[in-house]
Design a protein around this motif. Structure first.
Motif, short mmCIF file in Angstrom:
data_model
loop_
_atom_site.label_atom_id
_atom_site.label_comp_id
_atom_site.label_asym_id
_atom_site.label_seq_id
_atom_site.Cartn_x
_atom_site.Cartn_y
_atom_site.Cartn_z
N GLY A 41 43.43 27.06 30.66
CA GLY A 41 42.27 26.70 29.86
C GLY A 41 41.71 27.86 29.05
N TRP A 42 42.02 29.07 29.48
CA TRP A 42 41.55 30.27 28.77
C TRP A 42 42.45 30.66 27.61
CZ3 TRP A 42 36.78 31.36 29.68
CH2 TRP A 42 36.22 31.15 30.95
N GLY A 43 43.54 29.91 27.41
CA GLY A 43 44.47 30.28 26.37
C GLY A 43 45.48 31.30 26.88
N ASP B 213 46.69 36.56 32.26
CA ASP B 213 46.42 37.96 32.59
C ASP B 213 45.23 38.16 33.52
OD1 ASP B 213 48.52 38.75 30.91
OD2 ASP B 213 47.20 38.77 29.15
N LEU B 214 44.54 37.07 33.85
CA LEU B 214 43.41 37.21 34.77
C LEU B 214 43.90 37.73 36.12
CD1 LEU B 214 41.46 33.89 34.08
CD2 LEU B 214 40.95 36.16 33.18
N HIS B 215 43.13 38.63 36.71
CA HIS B 215 43.50 39.19 38.01
C HIS B 215 43.62 38.09 39.05
CE1 HIS B 215 43.62 41.92 41.39
NE2 HIS B 215 42.48 41.49 41.86
N HIS C 142 52.20 30.93 44.64
CA HIS C 142 52.76 32.06 43.92
C HIS C 142 52.38 33.35 44.65
CE1 HIS C 142 54.52 30.43 40.29
NE2 HIS C 142 53.53 29.56 40.23
N GLU C 143 53.26 34.32 44.57
CA GLU C 143 52.92 35.63 45.13
C GLU C 143 51.82 36.26 44.29
OE1 GLU C 143 56.17 38.23 45.71
OE2 GLU C 143 57.35 36.82 46.90
N SER C 144 50.89 36.93 44.96
CA SER C 144 49.79 37.61 44.28
C SER C 144 49.80 39.07 44.69
CB SER C 144 48.46 36.96 44.68
OG SER C 144 48.42 35.60 44.31
N PRO C 145 49.12 39.93 43.92
CA PRO C 145 49.03 41.33 44.32
C PRO C 145 48.43 41.46 45.72
CG PRO C 145 48.23 41.01 42.08
CD PRO C 145 48.44 39.64 42.65
N ALA C 146 48.73 42.55 46.36
CA ALA C 146 48.25 42.77 47.72
C ALA C 146 46.73 42.63 47.78
CB ALA C 146 48.66 44.17 48.20
N GLY C 147 46.26 41.86 48.75
CA GLY C 147 44.83 41.68 48.93
C GLY C 147 44.21 40.60 48.07
N VAL C 148 45.00 39.96 47.21
CA VAL C 148 44.48 38.91 46.32
C VAL C 148 44.92 37.55 46.86
CG1 VAL C 148 44.47 37.98 43.98
CG2 VAL C 148 44.56 40.45 44.34
N PRO C 149 43.99 36.61 47.07
CA PRO C 149 44.38 35.30 47.59
C PRO C 149 45.41 34.63 46.68
CG PRO C 149 42.00 35.57 47.68
CD PRO C 149 42.53 36.72 46.88
N VAL D 13 37.99 38.19 38.27
CA VAL D 13 38.98 38.00 37.21
C VAL D 13 39.53 39.31 36.68
CG1 VAL D 13 38.02 35.77 36.51
CG2 VAL D 13 37.18 37.86 35.41
N VAL D 14 38.89 40.42 37.06
CA VAL D 14 39.33 41.74 36.64
C VAL D 14 39.64 42.56 37.89
CG1 VAL D 14 38.67 43.91 35.51
CG2 VAL D 14 38.03 41.72 34.49
N GLU D 15 40.78 43.20 37.89
CA GLU D 15 41.20 43.99 39.05
C GLU D 15 40.18 45.08 39.36
OE1 GLU D 15 45.09 46.54 40.63
OE2 GLU D 15 44.99 45.82 38.55
#
Length: 292
Positions: A204-206, A211-213, A3-10, A56-58
């Motif tokens: 697993g987080w519901g 929404d996890l980064h 999946h595409e991720s935000p820039a700089g995020v694996p 997990v948080v931007e």
């Protein structure tokens, strides 16, 4: 498929893919069956905190998965960690000056149970989490701390030559393995306890998991171990299902890998080798390397 991720995020793989499941009776308990996700437990996943973890948080990569604190699973979990906190030194714990007097807090999302009003002690414990300080767990040592960044409880365990699962909250050492227990009625009317071990992916987080980064279990950036989880997580898996069941899980995983009968995790790239000691009936054992 990535999946595409935000820039700089694996990037992460799609969570829906073919998995290889294994089910076997617990050698130590005829009333229990263990169901294990071999695709996950033979993957090359490993924790990459401080070496590629995006958090997990931007904007808080240094927190890893410690941004939201840790909820306690039961009263014994809280009591065990309380004993461990008493052993922390200022060299272990950066936030000791603000945390020693108040390192837990009650979740305010819902009305917590009131033990004084007769509420169940276990439910009351589960409403408690480690306190958040400046946006992350009170036990998280920040970058620049002389004792090193990361969990103070983890650092203390290593200093005392203990396994970190003996000092950290259950949720911290169990992740990213998800254990579920279910009493199942069989067609003949008998009942059996089914213990399922699987991947604690975003879902697993519901609903909030989406929404996890970033979440590591589905990211190739975290699938870089030279050994499979069934080996690297031996202590944790033993704690979750018992020594006899773990030994059988490992034996069966080795056999299946030796035969090439495990559907690979798509986040574990082919060039990453998985090494297992392969034991064959009547043999003394050999070491093999298989590309995944």
């Amino acid at each position: 498929m990535l999946h595409e991720s935000p820039a700089g995020v694996p990037p992460e793989v799609d969570p829906d893919f073919a998995r290889e499941w294994l089910e076997f009776p617990d050698p130590a308990d005829p009333g229990r069956v263990v169901r294990a996700d071999l695709t996950w437990l033979t993957s090359a996943w490993t924790c990459v905190f401080g070496r590629g973890c995006a958090g997990v948080v931007e904007g808080r990569a240094d927190d890893g998965c410690c941004s939201h604190g840790a909820f306690f699973s039961e009263a014994d979990d809280l009591l065990r960690v309380t004993a461990a906190v008493a052993e922390l030194t200022d060299e272990d714990w950066q936030l000791a000056p603000v945390g020693r007097g108040a390192w837990t807090e009650v979740d305010t999302a819902d009305d917590p149970p009131d033990p004084d009003a007769g509420a169940d002690t276990e439910d009351a414990a589960r409403s408690v989490r480690t306190r958040l300080v400046d946006g992350a767990c009170v036990f998280l040592n920040r970058p620049g701390f002389p004792g090193g960044a990361g969990c103070a409880l983890h650092r203390m365990a290593l200093r005392e030559d203990l396994h970190p699962l003996t000092t950290k909250p259950d949720v911290c050492w169990q992740l990213p393995v998800r254990r579920e227990q279910e009493s199942v009625e069989r067609p003949d009317g008998s009942r059996v306890l089914v213990t399922t071990l699987g991947e604690f992916d975003r879902r697993g987080w519901g609903p909030g998991g989406a929404d996890l980064h970033w979440w590591c279990t589905g990211s190739p950036a975290a699938h870089v171990s030279r050994e499979p989880m069934v080996l690297t997580y031996a202590a944790e898996l033993t704690a979750l299902i018992g020594a006899a069941a773990y030994a059988e899980l490992r034996r069966l995983a080795e056999v299946r890998l030796d035969l090439g009968m495990v559907a690979p995790h798509p986040a574990s790239p082919a060039p990453v080798p998985v090494v297992l000691q392969v034991r064959r009936p009547g043999g003394t054992g050999t070491s093999e390397v298989r590309d995944r």
